[in-house]
Design an enzyme around this catalytic site. Structure first.
Site, PDB file in Angstrom:
ATOM      1  CG  ASP A   1      11.517  -5.362   9.735  1.00 46.22           C
ATOM      2  OD1 ASP A   1      12.193  -6.358   9.403  1.00 46.22           O
ATOM      3  OD2 ASP A   1      11.456  -4.326   9.049  1.00 46.22           O
ATOM      4  CD  GLU A  27      13.111  -2.012   6.355  1.00 40.61           C
ATOM      5  OE1 GLU A  27      14.142  -2.017   5.653  1.00 40.61           O
ATOM      6  OE2 GLU A  27      12.337  -2.985   6.447  1.00 40.61           O
ATOM      7  CG  HIS A  63      12.126  -4.055   1.372  1.00 41.43           C
ATOM      8  ND1 HIS A  63      12.723  -5.118   2.033  1.00 41.43           N
ATOM      9  CD2 HIS A  63      12.000  -4.423   0.074  1.00 41.43           C
ATOM     10  CE1 HIS A  63      12.954  -6.078   1.147  1.00 41.43           C
ATOM     11  NE2 HIS A  63      12.523  -5.692  -0.038  1.00 41.43           N
ATOM     12  CG  ASP A  86       9.096  -5.979   5.638  1.00 41.24           C
ATOM     13  OD1 ASP A  86       8.179  -6.065   4.799  1.00 41.24           O
ATOM     14  OD2 ASP A  86      10.277  -5.746   5.321  1.00 41.24           O
TER      15      ASP A  86
END
EC number: 3.1.13.-
Length: 224
Positions: free
Chosen positions: A35, A37, A193, A198
């Site tokens: 994941d 961000e 987030h 996540d």
């Protein structure tokens, strides 16, 4: 490039006689959950701000489990675009004194080292990215690899497992939080987030779906 041509180029990495259960389960690929961000939606122009990866293991009964987590806060590359809305959405504070971000190259080098170790342990030839809306994560991963001229990328460049799709099939839910709830996986929206949170929840979801399929008789390993 066709998938078959790409796989043929990688075949020399693992003996054709390899029978490790994980390699057998996914045709020589090791699922690794990722994941990211970011500072926006454009992988070419927007900053990579956090990245996490979870390697997946398999127990003696053939069931998957999240094995090891790697997590880094990442320094935006020079000239990177960062949308204010993205920071508000993720809650990332770039000037936080405890952020302790590292360069893209440093983060990827360490993650890739761990992934290659897991590949060797599982007799697999290549990692395959697992993500929730995986094309987004794979796009940013590939962009960072290219930007830093990293030659040894253990991930398949275009194939991935998308847990949004898998959860839609298994539970009728495509939003990560709702899919986890349907799968009886605890999910704290206040922690969402964060790349680490996540990724770990996506790993639980992926393992749960694959394991449930096995329990239903949808996968029989070579010992069955």
């Amino acid at each position: 490039m066709s998938e078959d041509l790409y796989e043929d180029d990688q075949d020399s990495q693992v003996s054709s006689g390899s029978r490790h259960p994980m390699a057998e389960r996914f045709r020589g690929y090791l699922p690794v959950v990722v994941d990211v961000e970011t500072g926006g939606f454009n992988s070419a122009t927007d900053a990579l701000l956090e990245i996490a990866a979870v390697t997946i293991g398999m127990d003696e009964k053939g069931f998957l489990f999240p094995e090891h987590t790697y997590f880094y806060r990442v320094e935006p590359f020079e000239g990177a675009n960062i949308e204010a809305a993205a920071l508000e959405f993720t809650g990332i504070k770039l000037d936080h004194p405890l952020r302790m971000a590292v360069s893209e190259e440093s983060a990827l080098t360490d993650i890739f080292r761990g992934v290659r170790k897991a590949l060797k342990a599982n007799g697999c030839k290549r990692a395959i990215l697992v993500g929730h809306n995986s094309s987004f994560d794979l796009g940013f991963l590939n962009a960072a690899v290219a930007r830093n001229d990293i030659k040894r990328n253990p991930f398949h460049p275009f194939s991935s497992f998308d847990t949004a799709t898998l959860a839609g099939l298994a539970y009728g839910q495509t939003v990560l939080a709702r899919a986890c709830q349907s799968a009886d996986i605890d999910f704290d929206g206040r922690e969402a987030h964060s790349a680490r949170y996540d990724t770990e929840k996506t790993a639980e979801l992926f393992c749960g779906i694959v394991n449930r399929w096995k329990e239903m008789g949808g996968w029989r390993d070579f010992n069955d």
